[in-house]
Design a protein around this motif. Structure first.
Motif, short mmCIF file in Angstrom:
data_model
loop_
_atom_site.label_atom_id
_atom_site.label_comp_id
_atom_site.label_asym_id
_atom_site.label_seq_id
_atom_site.Cartn_x
_atom_site.Cartn_y
_atom_site.Cartn_z
N ARG A 266 0.83 -1.20 0.00
CA ARG A 266 0.00 0.00 0.00
C ARG A 266 0.87 1.27 0.00
NH1 ARG A 266 -5.24 0.51 1.18
NH2 ARG A 266 -5.29 -1.61 2.03
N ALA A 267 1.90 1.29 0.84
CA ALA A 267 2.79 2.46 0.89
C ALA A 267 3.50 2.65 -0.45
CB ALA A 267 3.81 2.29 2.01
N TYR A 268 3.97 1.58 -1.01
CA TYR A 268 4.65 1.60 -2.32
C TYR A 268 3.70 2.11 -3.41
CZ TYR A 268 6.01 -0.89 -6.68
OH TYR A 268 6.29 -1.26 -7.98
N ALA A 269 2.48 1.57 -3.45
CA ALA A 269 1.55 1.89 -4.53
C ALA A 269 1.08 3.34 -4.45
CB ALA A 269 0.36 0.94 -4.50
N ARG A 270 0.82 3.83 -3.25
CA ARG A 270 0.40 5.22 -3.12
C ARG A 270 1.47 6.17 -3.62
NH1 ARG A 270 -2.62 5.20 2.86
NH2 ARG A 270 -4.64 4.41 2.08
N GLY A 277 1.61 9.74 -11.72
CA GLY A 277 0.36 10.29 -12.22
C GLY A 277 -0.63 9.22 -12.63
N ALA A 278 -0.57 8.07 -11.97
CA ALA A 278 -1.46 6.95 -12.29
C ALA A 278 -2.70 7.00 -11.39
CB ALA A 278 -0.74 5.62 -12.10
N THR A 279 -3.83 6.59 -11.92
CA THR A 279 -5.08 6.61 -11.16
C THR A 279 -5.29 5.28 -10.43
OG1 THR A 279 -6.38 5.71 -13.00
CG2 THR A 279 -6.10 8.12 -12.92
N PRO A 280 -6.10 5.29 -9.37
CA PRO A 280 -6.43 4.03 -8.69
C PRO A 280 -7.05 2.99 -9.64
CG PRO A 280 -7.03 5.87 -7.29
CD PRO A 280 -6.64 6.46 -8.63
N SER A 281 -7.91 3.43 -10.55
CA SER A 281 -8.54 2.48 -11.47
C SER A 281 -7.50 1.86 -12.42
CB SER A 281 -9.65 3.15 -12.28
OG SER A 281 -9.13 4.22 -13.06
N GLU A 282 -6.49 2.64 -12.79
CA GLU A 282 -5.41 2.11 -13.64
C GLU A 282 -4.64 1.02 -12.90
OE1 GLU A 282 -1.44 3.84 -15.94
OE2 GLU A 282 -2.95 5.22 -15.19
N LEU A 283 -4.38 1.24 -11.60
CA LEU A 283 -3.67 0.21 -10.81
C LEU A 283 -4.55 -1.01 -10.60
CD1 LEU A 283 -0.78 0.23 -9.48
CD2 LEU A 283 -1.55 2.39 -10.45
N ALA A 284 -5.85 -0.82 -10.37
CA ALA A 284 -6.75 -1.96 -10.16
C ALA A 284 -6.80 -2.82 -11.42
CB ALA A 284 -8.14 -1.47 -9.78
N ALA A 285 -6.88 -2.19 -12.59
CA ALA A 285 -6.89 -2.95 -13.84
C ALA A 285 -5.58 -3.69 -14.03
CB ALA A 285 -7.17 -2.02 -15.01
N ALA A 286 -4.47 -3.06 -13.65
CA ALA A 286 -3.16 -3.71 -13.79
C ALA A 286 -3.05 -4.90 -12.85
CB ALA A 286 -2.05 -2.70 -13.49
N VAL A 287 -3.59 -4.78 -11.64
CA VAL A 287 -3.59 -5.90 -10.70
C VAL A 287 -4.31 -7.09 -11.33
CG1 VAL A 287 -4.54 -6.75 -8.53
CG2 VAL A 287 -3.38 -4.55 -8.60
N ALA A 338 -4.82 0.05 -5.03
CA ALA A 338 -5.66 1.12 -5.53
C ALA A 338 -6.34 1.93 -4.43
CB ALA A 338 -6.73 0.55 -6.46
N GLY A 339 -6.23 1.47 -3.16
CA GLY A 339 -6.94 2.14 -2.07
C GLY A 339 -6.20 3.35 -1.53
#
Length: 339
Positions: A266-270, A277-287, A338-339
């Motif tokens: 979580r710390a890394y992803a935030r 400049g990536a959105t949470p939805s972009e990370l969720a789709a990548a996951v 993404a949270g």
């Protein structure tokens, strides 16, 4: 030593003195590296021999990229130019590059504090953002920046065939050993999981950009608590950026039992989202895409049984367990990224 580089012919091209010692660097699966001490100092000599990335033009492109990144303050170790100004030396049909030696050590996620995990994510985000600045220099970025057809998600019907072939190879292997036993267990387990989730094949990939291509602990050197150099840019290319962030986390933060350290993720992803400049939805789709990729991927077993190459065997227990755990904890993993 085996595969000894032609030091005399190489060093005559540089202002690097005469060789005193040359020792292989063991870490790394694809290219060969040497710690070289000369009368002028210490260097890292890289022998590029992976056929997919060893073309001199491709290596030179990587070198230009790292020099431009260094000019922006990104921690990298650009190669040294030879007398003719070139950074790729071809001797006897083999390509070499000479880099300054970077004192440092590799650090896995377990060796990083939560704050340092945030710094790691921020670093990868800076890499992606900086590559966008330096790689499109002199030419326009393409208007349509989505993943190419070659990045279509794995076809489960093909995977079922691969599983059957690998199971047959496991059965034929003699003498049978504990690796065979674990491989058989994971193959059968994975087939069942894939049957249960066959309808979750993801759509096309997300936004693409220039990526390092192989960002993991063995390609990042630390000096003390700070990253000193990102190395091995052989896989530099245009791919879905957020997927590199997820893949890297799945390597840095996997525990021996095959779980992810989600607070560190979580710390890394935030931090990554903020600097890239990536959105949470972009990370969720990548996951989702990387989860599906892992569910369908058997490269370690293919190396072992098809090539007789066992270098990746130590990674297999944790990597194969991670797929199972990730499937059961899918929502929690998505929320961490993404949270």
């Amino acid at each position: 030593m085996s595969h000894a580089p032609p030091l005399g012919a190489l060093l005559r091209r540089y202002s690097a003195g005469s060789a005193l010692t040359c020792d292989p660097v063991d870490q790394g699966l694809l290219n060969r590296g040497y710690r070289l001490c000369t009368t002028r100092g210490r260097y890292f000599l890289k022998h590029h021999f992976d056929p997919e990335t060893a073309a001199p033009e491709a290596i030179a492109r990587q070198h230009r990229a790292t020099q431009r990144l260094a000019d922006l303050g990104v921690p990298v170790a650009p190669p040294l130019p030879a007398h003719d100004g070139r950074t790729v030396a071809v001797v006897g049909g083999h390509a070499y590059a000479l880099h300054p030696w970077i004192d440092g050590r590799h650090r896995h996620g377990a060796q990083l504090t939560t704050a340092q995990c945030g710094r790691l994510g921020a670093l990868l985000g800076v890499v992606h953002a900086s590559l966008e600045r330096v790689m499109w220099t002199g030419r326009a970025a393409p208007a349509h920046r989505s993943a190419p057809a070659a990045s279509l998600a794995a076809d489960p019907e093909v995977t079922f065939t691969v599983i059957d072939d690998l199971l047959a190879r496991v059965r034929r292997h003699r003498p049978a050993d504990s690796f065979d036993e674990l491989a058989r267990h994971r193959l059968l387990e994975r087939r069942t999981l894939l049957e249960q989730h066959v309808g979750r094949r993801p759509p096309h990939g997300g936004p693409v950009g220039w990526v390092h291509g192989d960002f993991h602990p063995f390609n990042l050197l630390y000096r003390g608590d700070a990253p000193a150099a990102i190395v091995d840019w052989d896989r530099l290319g245009v791919k879905p950026r957020a997927e590199e962030a997820v893949r890297a986390a799945a390597i840095f933060f996997v525990r021996p039992a095959g779980t992810l350290d989600l607070p560190k993720v979580r710390a890394y992803a935030r931090a990554y989202r903020r600097t890239a400049g990536a959105t949470p939805s972009e990370l969720a789709a990548a996951v989702h895409r990387v989860w599906w990729e892992r569910l369908n991927d058997f490269w370690m077993l293919r190396w072992h049984y098809e090539r007789g190459d066992t270098r990746a065997d130590p990674q297999f227990p944790a990597a194969s367990a991670l797929v199972v755990w990730w499937t059961g904890e899918y929502d929690a993993v998505c929320d961490a990224f993404a949270g």
